[in-house]
Write an enzyme that holds these catalytic residues in place. Structure first.
Site, PDB file in Angstrom:
ATOM      1  N   TYR A 191     -41.508 -88.287 -22.749  1.00 27.56           N
ATOM      2  CA  TYR A 191     -42.820 -88.948 -22.814  1.00 27.56           C
ATOM      3  C   TYR A 191     -42.804 -90.410 -22.342  1.00 27.56           C
ATOM      4  CZ  TYR A 191     -41.962 -90.050 -27.928  1.00 27.56           C
ATOM      5  OH  TYR A 191     -41.502 -90.452 -29.147  1.00 27.56           O
ATOM      6  N   GLU A 192     -43.970 -90.968 -22.188  1.00 27.02           N
ATOM      7  CA  GLU A 192     -44.145 -92.292 -21.541  1.00 27.02           C
ATOM      8  C   GLU A 192     -43.537 -92.310 -20.139  1.00 27.02           C
ATOM      9  OE1 GLU A 192     -45.970 -94.806 -22.236  1.00 27.02           O
ATOM     10  OE2 GLU A 192     -46.643 -94.051 -24.164  1.00 27.02           O
TER      11      GLU A 192
END
Lengths: 593, 593
Positions: free
Chosen positions: A441-442
């Protein structure tokens, strides 16, 4: 049980990542080392004594959606309120809104410790802090005055709503739609997925930042706007008004971070009243939403990197403790009675030292990145620009190297535990399950590598990265000049590793310049790891050189030497992959069809 | 959904691992390639159509202990009975007991496919087969006649009871006790943990093989005996008699293989009658139980290696399918409409090709090991001894490299899926959870490395491993002589990798000879991986050289080249770790105190 390594963290901040020097120069005003130590000590105490004891139970029970609301694990709501009562939520927030405006370095160090206690729990404020940052930079004065004080105090929490089923890494294709109203507000309609802490029982209100598209917006990333969409509307006197037209439709069933609700959010389907559409307030300009998001994305990426460091630290502590207790077989040279503790077996010691080196290396990279963020914030002019570039360069490395280290170290931790590592009650497996999301994620680590190679290396036409590498050379020169026997072959090996980094960097800069994008991207991940490995060893060396007077210098030198002589040799293979790997990759591509 | 790669498996067996040549030489009697293809085809059909569809559901529900009995996931009991109805349980078992006495190569290939469908399910017969082998080699004629026919048919299943809370890798310290009775039987008392498929509802009886210690046994590993302890005693007419004094006390809550019950077994606490003690029958001689166990341990290790291959194959298939469907961003060179499938991004292609190469390499190593097992079994005299040494050498490499590959490939598979990989319903995370036990059980991979370095390298005073490496050189010579452009730099790179292997091997043999055990063991794991990487590339090259006439030669050559030019360069770092890593490891050891 996890015990926050406050001394090691303080040492790394001060003597490796540059905090002591910055304080000496007065870069952070009144801030002194005493205050730093006090803050770290108390953040560590909270992590060890308050967060960590609730980590495993929170994982087992998980967050649950019951009748439209999310029930968090037992004790977590109180934990959160104790945490905000300590003022932790506003550590780096502006003083104007009740924050303490302290350096980001302190924040990431504290975040590391809370994440070690429970990554699922510490995720909650991480999102709020991102929302605060976006709002503070881009919100109107009215929006800020209504929402920021309560978000800084932690009374209300914030979220980031980006992802849709077909818009993950590529936000340009998102479909959530915003309609203008006559009163200057907007109505939001659409579905968002993977919304971390999108709904919960910690706070009375939740402030969603939502990316959406206006009817007349241009296609792609230039047609996306950012909106603030609160769960409850706020009356003129600051009290809570009507329920806004949004709700949590379902929670994901995930591999890890079970205590953290990952929500599918529905905006504007009229569930709470006749009139459809969630009331939203524009943040920044219309169609400039992605730019607003990007201002906070770098810090969010570093925050995820800290999760990698945090899990690596916690997993290492657990594995070392187990390896000292557990006895099996007789290690070579063991002269004690009966079976030896497994830590005496060279292979186990190798795993544990690898875990230590990766943890400490990732930590130093991440803190150095936070230092650059701080300097860019507090410095001015050319100096600020320099540090801005440094933080830009280090962010993808910190995010990817630390999160890969989180997974690798947690997996080694399971291995050290043997059969017990596979049993959930032991807790080693939880670290692996939790850690596994961080490289995703990110921005996946592959996307970080694209960012590093195509956007960060070319900064100042390559001068910045070359200058940085020259700084690394100074460290190996200092190691050589130190004449400390404990460093072994460190200087020579790090010089060779830096040469690999230089070679790969030059090759990539030239490939990018020549428009050979596919060739450059074929080796981007290898390059990113190469950079991280070199920095790991360099920062360990910097730690070994520091005379902190804490009696641990010999140990730091020994860990640096272990990394230099056992881990860093991988750089030549990575350099080779960058500079020679693209052709065979392209030739084999059709196998996959 | 997993589809058994029957053609690829058949190709690898025949043209890489040596089956075609052995058949041509008549080593396996009447067995011809047609029968091989028919068996593989049907085993693959069963894996794809019967096992795989029940894999995910079995994981979600898991095995449950309800009122003293274990309920297996819905549909699994029927699945098992369909499977034994196909005669699969007795594939390699002796004809005298209803088996088919087919080569072990066929067995491991079939096991791979069933494990790809569901590792938790395929574990059940794996244990039975080990028990059959131990019993057939060491049991009395009476024991064999009573138990083997039903175990070979699969009507009854078998288990292996080794581990106790304080006796994992080191069985010498186990405490379960056996008492002699006047009638020649024994009574067993004690607790065993981590007993895979120790209790279940698949079969009416379960045949436990249990390690225990007689009252007058010498201490350590020379005082351990092996007993057959059935769940139900067997009457003279073969019907089931009284319930024996043993039961499943609890199930472990594990990271993965949820469908497989991992039992704590209690023997002799009198739960089912007044007289305490589980009735056991001696297998082999008193105090020679560990030797009996060892006869089956090599095959069990290879079987676990197959689990690594199986998970890697299934994870690779899933990731490729997803990467073709999922669209995000625009890859360099993408000329299609809209976003490109993520498989077009070089970094994703690299992950997928790495997964393919590791899977195919692990498979070839494991099949080559099975081939050596077969040849040792079917050949005679000096030739049999040669193949016995080859299987001994390859077993730890097959077990460790393939199980590490299983974890690494499954983790890459999660990464390719992005956020979806973290969601359990996707199924990618299950592969990672299941795979994580394989580097641990049947001897951790660290223990495999100790075995490889201290017991396998010294076989025939090092002549065997040197001879094997000379064979590898022949493959690179053939690659060079082939003049096929598609191989790129393969020959030169593999020669360099073999030189690394030679250097590390010579160093280790000398260290072992000089009694420098700690130094040798410090690099044992690195050496094991080095060996596996070299074999991966060599076997891929062998596959690329084979003229199978199936139109896939160019693809095989391309995959080989990818491995040679992108993966194998790691060998120099591994060689360095073996020959130079011990000192800094020892110097850093005290950090862990």
């Amino acid at each position: 049980m996890y015990k926050a390594p406050v001394d090691e963290i303080a040492f790394t901040l001060k003597h490796v990542a540059g905090l002591a020097e910055a304080i000496d120069r007065g870069a952070f005003g009144e801030l002194g080392e005493d205050l730093v130590d006090a803050i770290l000590g108390e953040a560590g105490r909270f992590a060890s004594e308050e967060v960590a004891p609730l980590g495993d139970a929170g994982d087992r029970r998980g967050a649950r959606l019951v009748g439209g609301t999310v029930e968090t694990p037992e004790g977590w709501r109180d934990l959160y309120h104790n945490w905000i009562a300590g003022g932790w939520n506003g550590l780096t927030a502006p003083e104007a809104y009740g924050g303490q405006n302290l350096p980001h370095m302190l924040h990431v160090a504290a975040m590391e410790m809370w994440n070690s206690g429970s990554m699922a729990f510490a995720l909650a404020p991480t999102l709020t802090m991102g929302a605060i940052e976006a709002l503070e930079k881009h919100g109107t004065e009215v929006l800020k005055s209504v929402f920021l004080p309560k978000m800084v105090s932690g009374e209300w929490m914030g979220t980031m709503n980006l992802t849709e089923p077909h818009a993950g890494s590529d936000l340009g294709v998102l479909k959530t739609r915003a309609e203008r109203c006559d009163d200057g507000t907007y109505r939001i309609f659409g579905q968002k997925i993977f919304i971390t802490w999108g709904e919960h029982d910690f706070t009375d209100n939740i402030v969603h930042l939502v990316l959406a598209r206006l009817p007349d917006a241009p296609p792609g990333t230039k047609g996306i706007s950012l909106f603030l969409v609160p769960k409850f509307l706020v009356n003129g006197d600051g009290s809570l008004g009507a329920r806004n037209d949004l709700f949590c439709h379902s929670l994901e069933h995930k591999l890890g971070i079970h205590g953290s609700p990952t929500c599918t959010m529905i905006y504007g389907d009229g569930r709470f009243g006749a009139e459809k559409g969630a009331v939203g307030y524009l943040v920044g300009e219309e169609n400039r939403g992605l730019a607003c998001m990007f201002t906070m994305m770098n810090n969010a990426r570093l925050a995820v990197g800290m999760q990698g460091v945090a899990i690596a630290e916690a997993a290492t502590q657990k594995a070392i403790a187990y390896a000292k207790e557990r006895r099996q077989g007789r290690a070579p040279g063991w002269s004690g009675e009966g079976m030896s503790p497994i830590i005496e077996h060279p292979d186990v010691a190798r795993m544990l030292l690898t875990m230590k080196a990766l943890t400490q290396g990732s930590r130093a990279i991440a803190y150095a990145c936070a230092h650059a963020v701080d300097m860019a914030h507090f410095a001015e002019g050319e100096e600020a620009r320099h540090w801005q570039e440094r933080s830009s360069l280090l962010t993808p490395i910190a995010k990817s190297f630390a999160t890969d280290a989180g997974v690798d170290v947690a997996s080694l931790g399971v291995q050290v535990h043997g059969g017990m590592g596979f049993i959930e009650e032991t807790g080693a497996a939880r670290y692996l399950r939790d850690a596994r999301i961080a490289p995703i994620y990110e921005g996946t680590n592959g996307i970080q590598a694209i960012d590093l190679v195509t956007r960060k290396l070319p900064l100042s036409d390559g001068a910045h990265v070359r200058g940085f590498i020259a700084e690394l050379r100074e460290v190996t020169a200092a190691v050589a000049a130190s004449n400390r026997k404990g460093f072994g072959e460190t200087a020579a090996r790090l010089d060779a590793a830096i040469a690999d980094l230089e070679g790969a960097t030059a090759w990539l800069l030239s490939a990018i310049r020549d428009g050979k994008l596919a060739e450059a991207l074929a080796g981007a991940t290898a390059y990113q790891r190469l950079f991280g490995l070199v920095l790991t060893a360099i920062y360990l060396a910097k730690g070994g050189l520091a005379e902190a007077g804490d009696g641990k210098q010999e140990q730091r030198i020994a860990l640096c030497r272990f990394a230099a002589e056992n881990l860093v040799s991988e750089t030549s293979a990575l350099e080779d992959r960058v500079t020679n790997g693209a052709e065979s990759l392209a030739a084999a591509r059709s196998i996959l069809d």
